[in-house]
Every structure is written in structure tokens, then in C-alpha cells.
Design a protein around this motif. Structure first.
Motif, PDB file in Angstrom:
ATOM      1  N   GLN A   1       0.840  -1.208   0.000  1.00  0.00           N
ATOM      2  CA  GLN A   1       0.000   0.000   0.000  1.00  0.00           C
ATOM      3  C   GLN A   1       0.872   1.254   0.000  1.00  0.00           C
ATOM      4  N   LEU A   2       1.917   1.251   0.813  1.00  0.00           N
ATOM      5  CA  LEU A   2       2.843   2.384   0.841  1.00  0.00           C
ATOM      6  C   LEU A   2       3.479   2.584  -0.530  1.00  0.00           C
ATOM      7  N   SER A   3       3.875   1.497  -1.161  1.00  0.00           N
ATOM      8  CA  SER A   3       4.539   1.567  -2.468  1.00  0.00           C
ATOM      9  C   SER A   3       3.622   2.124  -3.549  1.00  0.00           C
ATOM     10  N   SER A   4       2.320   1.986  -3.358  1.00  0.00           N
ATOM     11  CA  SER A   4       1.358   2.433  -4.367  1.00  0.00           C
ATOM     12  C   SER A   4       1.340   3.949  -4.530  1.00  0.00           C
ATOM     13  N   TYR A   5       2.001   4.680  -3.610  1.00  0.00           N
ATOM     14  CA  TYR A   5       2.083   6.139  -3.732  1.00  0.00           C
ATOM     15  C   TYR A   5       3.130   6.573  -4.764  1.00  0.00           C
ATOM     16  N   ALA A   6       3.885   5.648  -5.297  1.00  0.00           N
ATOM     17  CA  ALA A   6       4.941   5.994  -6.261  1.00  0.00           C
ATOM     18  C   ALA A   6       4.355   6.652  -7.503  1.00  0.00           C
ATOM     19  N   ARG A   7       5.113   7.553  -8.072  1.00  0.00           N
ATOM     20  CA  ARG A   7       4.677   8.231  -9.300  1.00  0.00           C
ATOM     21  C   ARG A   7       4.465   7.220 -10.415  1.00  0.00           C
ATOM     22  N   ARG A   8       3.456   7.471 -11.203  1.00  0.00           N
ATOM     23  CA  ARG A   8       3.128   6.570 -12.300  1.00  0.00           C
ATOM     24  C   ARG A   8       4.295   6.462 -13.287  1.00  0.00           C
ATOM     25  N   GLY A   9       4.563   5.243 -13.709  1.00  0.00           N
ATOM     26  CA  GLY A   9       5.616   5.009 -14.690  1.00  0.00           C
ATOM     27  C   GLY A   9       6.996   4.815 -14.093  1.00  0.00           C
ATOM     28  N   GLN A  10       7.125   5.018 -12.793  1.00  0.00           N
ATOM     29  CA  GLN A  10       8.427   4.862 -12.142  1.00  0.00           C
ATOM     30  C   GLN A  10       8.639   3.419 -11.687  1.00  0.00           C
ATOM     31  N   PRO A  11       9.883   2.931 -11.694  1.00  0.00           N
ATOM     32  CA  PRO A  11      10.181   1.595 -11.162  1.00  0.00           C
ATOM     33  C   PRO A  11      10.015   1.590  -9.646  1.00  0.00           C
ATOM     34  N   ILE A  12       8.938   0.988  -9.182  1.00  0.00           N
ATOM     35  CA  ILE A  12       8.518   1.117  -7.783  1.00  0.00           C
ATOM     36  C   ILE A  12       9.554   0.605  -6.782  1.00  0.00           C
ATOM     37  N   PRO A  13      10.149  -0.590  -6.979  1.00  0.00           N
ATOM     38  CA  PRO A  13      11.133  -1.043  -5.984  1.00  0.00           C
ATOM     39  C   PRO A  13      12.299  -0.069  -5.817  1.00  0.00           C
ATOM     40  N   ASN A  14      12.853   0.408  -6.935  1.00  0.00           N
ATOM     41  CA  ASN A  14      13.966   1.364  -6.859  1.00  0.00           C
ATOM     42  C   ASN A  14      13.563   2.617  -6.099  1.00  0.00           C
ATOM     43  N   LEU A  15      12.336   3.067  -6.338  1.00  0.00           N
ATOM     44  CA  LEU A  15      11.872   4.296  -5.719  1.00  0.00           C
ATOM     45  C   LEU A  15      11.692   4.130  -4.205  1.00  0.00           C
ATOM     46  N   LEU A  16      11.073   3.013  -3.790  1.00  0.00           N
ATOM     47  CA  LEU A  16      10.883   2.787  -2.351  1.00  0.00           C
ATOM     48  C   LEU A  16      12.217   2.615  -1.634  1.00  0.00           C
ATOM     49  N   PHE A  17      13.091   1.779  -2.184  1.00  0.00           N
ATOM     50  CA  PHE A  17      14.393   1.581  -1.544  1.00  0.00           C
ATOM     51  C   PHE A  17      15.212   2.869  -1.538  1.00  0.00           C
ATOM     52  N   GLY A  18      15.110   3.648  -2.614  1.00  0.00           N
ATOM     53  CA  GLY A  18      15.822   4.919  -2.662  1.00  0.00           C
ATOM     54  C   GLY A  18      15.325   5.889  -1.609  1.00  0.00           C
ATOM     55  N   ALA A  19      13.997   5.910  -1.387  1.00  0.00           N
ATOM     56  CA  ALA A  19      13.419   6.799  -0.380  1.00  0.00           C
ATOM     57  C   ALA A  19      13.919   6.450   1.019  1.00  0.00           C
ATOM     58  N   VAL A  20      13.897   5.166   1.343  1.00  0.00           N
ATOM     59  CA  VAL A  20      14.370   4.720   2.654  1.00  0.00           C
ATOM     60  C   VAL A  20      15.856   5.022   2.813  1.00  0.00           C
ATOM     61  N   HIS A  21      16.638   4.727   1.768  1.00  0.00           N
ATOM     62  CA  HIS A  21      18.077   4.941   1.827  1.00  0.00           C
ATOM     63  C   HIS A  21      18.406   6.425   1.998  1.00  0.00           C
ATOM     64  N   GLN A  22      17.662   7.286   1.307  1.00  0.00           N
ATOM     65  CA  GLN A  22      17.915   8.721   1.427  1.00  0.00           C
ATOM     66  C   GLN A  22      17.696   9.194   2.860  1.00  0.00           C
ATOM     67  N   LEU A  23      16.633   8.734   3.475  1.00  0.00           N
ATOM     68  CA  LEU A  23      16.346   9.146   4.852  1.00  0.00           C
ATOM     69  C   LEU A  23      17.428   8.663   5.814  1.00  0.00           C
ATOM     70  N   LEU A  24      17.963   7.456   5.563  1.00  0.00           N
ATOM     71  CA  LEU A  24      19.056   6.960   6.396  1.00  0.00           C
ATOM     72  C   LEU A  24      20.331   7.768   6.178  1.00  0.00           C
ATOM     73  N   LEU A  25      20.659   8.047   4.906  1.00  0.00           N
ATOM     74  CA  LEU A  25      21.864   8.819   4.598  1.00  0.00           C
ATOM     75  C   LEU A  25      21.766  10.244   5.126  1.00  0.00           C
ATOM     76  N   ALA A  26      20.536  10.743   5.248  1.00  0.00           N
ATOM     77  CA  ALA A  26      20.338  12.112   5.738  1.00  0.00           C
ATOM     78  C   ALA A  26      20.560  12.225   7.239  1.00  0.00           C
ATOM     79  N   GLY A  27      20.764  11.081   7.914  1.00  0.00           N
ATOM     80  CA  GLY A  27      21.099  11.116   9.333  1.00  0.00           C
ATOM     81  C   GLY A  27      19.986  10.706  10.276  1.00  0.00           C
ATOM     82  N   ASN A  28      18.875  10.178   9.728  1.00  0.00           N
ATOM     83  CA  ASN A  28      17.802   9.706  10.604  1.00  0.00           C
ATOM     84  C   ASN A  28      18.235   8.398  11.268  1.00  0.00           C
ATOM     85  N   THR A  29      18.415   8.431  12.562  1.00  0.00           N
ATOM     86  CA  THR A  29      18.923   7.285  13.308  1.00  0.00           C
ATOM     87  C   THR A  29      17.821   6.264  13.545  1.00  0.00           C
ATOM     88  N   HIS A  30      18.122   5.025  13.198  1.00  0.00           N
ATOM     89  CA  HIS A  30      17.144   3.946  13.389  1.00  0.00           C
ATOM     90  C   HIS A  30      17.901   2.625  13.345  1.00  0.00           C
TER      91      HIS A  30
END
Length: 350
Positions: free
Chosen positions: A40-69
């Protein structure tokens, strides 16, 4: 898009893209495919975009930005001693719940614009091949250029399994690859001359912008330290001689961009891992426009993901049209097949 369709994309991603390349993303992709909440979360991806790359990229960006988890303990790009991937899913799910709002914003805003510099390792033999066929300098038009790093293929050095190197041997960027199947291409010691170069993208990534640069790094898979180091070196090379980058629709602008290329040069239109984001109509429009350009001048079209995943070279020289299937390529440029023949496999009058 229905959840079962999204699940199928994650399963394909695990098998076709991640296997043998990213144990973390392969494991998580299979788990996501069976989780209703993450689909369901992945369904928010922009139309035509490769969904797995986009979801993993979003999570990775937040981690690289310094969000501790705790999820960061499974990412080699975050920690020097990552935990085993088999324990990562519960942390991934919790991270997505914690940062759901931020992830949705990224999914709805960002485009997958991976600047995989090492793909230049299979572009270099193709540009050598084109130059030897025509004897002309090359004019480059890259569709889906992102930050433009592949436009600088002639400013990198290359090796293909031996001690010999090709291209620009003074470059800070050295790319190594290997031929998996087929013959070794005939390579030029120095790069073919480039008469002009321009890249176009719906959103040009500005390497001087911190957020744009962070997003491009986030699209690099966590285990791929060498890719990250190569990216950083390519950014330094880019700063020395940045190419012309235009924001817009590359297919719509193609006729105009082609007209600007010097007439004595061979026009080379290229894009890698971009056409999978195009509709069938846009793909057909692109092919028709390349064909129309070929009725007026020599032109080459290097691409994949229009009909299949293989790398193709279509070209028109002196009014004669040719089509060659180069072969399969690793998405990150680690290997490629080279099935180029001395004569074209298909020929017809334009």
C-alpha cells in the motif's frame, strides 16, 4: 496499480536485478511482496516509475540524511559492520511506519534517475565502433541524462580484464568491466572525438544541490561501495568540464536537439535504463523520430528496454538503415555481452 501487480514487480526485482548483487534488497523485496502494508505504501509511487527502486531509494535517502534507526545496522552504507540481512525486515517495516509521511513525499516527488557511471564501460566500445564505421567525430544527445555523468564517457579510462587501459588515462575515473559472452570488442586507445554533447531530462539533477546529490547517492545500493566511490570521482570530473544539460522532454525535443548537432559529425542518440519508464506510445514516437532524422543525416541510436532488456544499436549511414543487438548487460555495468558482427544483421533502405 493493484497490489498484486506491485508485488510482482518486487519479486521480479529480487530475481532479475538483486540476485547476486544485493542480498539486502533481494531479501527485503521478497518480504515486501508479501506484506499488504508496504505494498500500500509503495502504491504512492509516481506513475511510470520503477517502484522497488523508488521505495528503496526513499528509505536509503532518509538513512543517509542522518535519521537514526536500528535499520541502519543492516546497511553497509551506514555502518562498517552490517548485521545479517535475514533479521532486517522487522526493522525495515518499523522504519517505514515511523517515516511514512516522509517516504510518501519522496515517492510522489522523486524520479528514479540512477547515474550509473560504470555503464559507460559498455558505451565506450559502442562509440569506438561507431567512430570506426563513420570516421567522423560524434555529437551526443542523451535522453534521461539525470546529472549528465554518462555524457562524459570520453573523459574516463577503461579496462576489460587485462593490464591495458583505454580512453583518457589521466582521468580520476577508471571503470573496469568484462565481456561475459561473445568476442572482445576492438577498442581505440584514445576516445573518439566528440563534436558536441547535450543531455536532457524531465528533471536535471544538480550535483551542486545537496538534496539532488543525496538522492543520486541514495539510488546506489547499500552494498555497492565501489559504485559510491566511482560516483564521487565522476562528480569531480564533471566539475572540470560540465556538459550542457536541458530540462524537458527528450523525445519531444529530439528534432530540435538533432538540428543543433554539427552536420559533419555522426549524431549519437543514447539512453540506458530509461525507456522502461516510457509508455508504448512514447517509445514508438521516439523510434519514428530517430528514423525521420536518419532520412536527413547519419544517426545512431543506442538503447535498451524498448522491446527487451538487451542493448541495441540502430543506425543509418548514407541512407541505409541497420540494426544490431549487442547483447545483455549488467544493470550496473559490471559485465556485458558483445555480439557485434562486422556487417549489420538487418538492413533496409530508408
Amino acid at each position: 496499480m493493484e497490489k498484486n501487480e506491485i508485488a510482482a514487480k518486487f519479486l521480479d526485482f529480487a530475481e532479475l536485478e538483486c540476485k547476486g548483487s544485493s542480498a539486502l534488497y533481494q531479501f527485503l523485496s521478497v518480504k515486501i511482496a508479501g506484506n499488504e502494508e508496504l505494498l500500500q505504501l509503495s502504491s504512492y509511487a509516481r506513475r511510470g516509475q520503477p517502484i522497488p527502486n523508488l521505495l528503496f531509494g526513499a528509505v536509503h535517502q532518509l538513512l543517509l540524511a542522518g535519521n537514526t534507526h536500528e535499520l541502519g545496522h543492516f546497511y553497509p552504507s551506514i555502518t562498517g559492520k552490517p548485521k545479517q540481512v535475514e533479521g532486517s525486515f522487522s526493522s525495515f517495516l518499523d522504519f517505514c511506519r515511523t517515516y511514512q509521511k516522509e517516504i510518501i513525499a519522496i515517492l510522489q516527488e522523486k524520479l528514479v534517475q540512477t547515474n550509473e557511471v560504470r555503464r559507460c564501460a559498455y558505451l565506450y566500445p559502442l562509440f569506438c565502433y561507431i567512430h570506426k564505421k563513420t570516421g567522423n567525430s560524434l555529437s551526443l544527445v542523451e535522453i534521461g541524462t539525470s546529472a549528465g555523468l554518462q555524457l562524459l564517457w570520453d573523459q574516463y579510462s577503461y579496462s576489460y580484464g587485462g593490464n591495458r587501459s583505454y580512453g583518457n588515462n589521466t582521468s580520476v575515473v577508471h571503470l573496469s568491466s568484462k565481456v561475459r559472452q561473445g568476442s572482445m570488442p576492438e577498442l581505440l586507445d584514445s576516445a573518439p572525438p566528440v563534436a558536441s554533447r547535450v543531455g536532457v531530462d524531465l528533471h536535471v539533477s544538480d550535483l551542486k544541490d545537496r538534496e539532488d546529490a543525496l538522492w543520486l547517492k541514495a539510488l546506489i545500493w547499500p552494498e555497492h561501495q565501489e559504485r559510491l566511490e566511482t560516483f564521487d570521482k565522476a562528480v569531480k570530473q564533471f566539475s572540470k568540464s560540465p556538459p550542457s544539460l536541458i530540462e524537458g522532454d527528450g523525445v519531444s525535443m529530439l528534432k530540435e536537439l538533432a538540428a543543433q548537432a554539427p552536420s559533419a559529425s555522426t549524431l549519437c542518440i543514447f539512453h540506458t535504463h530509461v525507456a522502461n519508464q516510457m509508455s508504448r506510445k512514447v517509445k514508438n514516437d521516439l523510434l519514428q523520430k530517430v528514423s525521420a532524422i536518419g532520412r536527413k543525416r547519419d544517426v545512431c541510436h543506442i538503447y535498451n528496454n524498448i522491446e527487451d532488456r538487451k542493448l541495441h544499436l540502430d543506425y543509418v549511414i548514407s541512407g541505409v538503415s541497420y540494426a544490431e543487438t549487442i547483447g545483455e548487460t549488467d544493470g550496473h555495468g559490471g559485465w556485458f555481452d558483445w555480439h557485434v558482427k562486422d556487417c549489420a544483421v538487418q538492413e533496409k533502405r530508408v
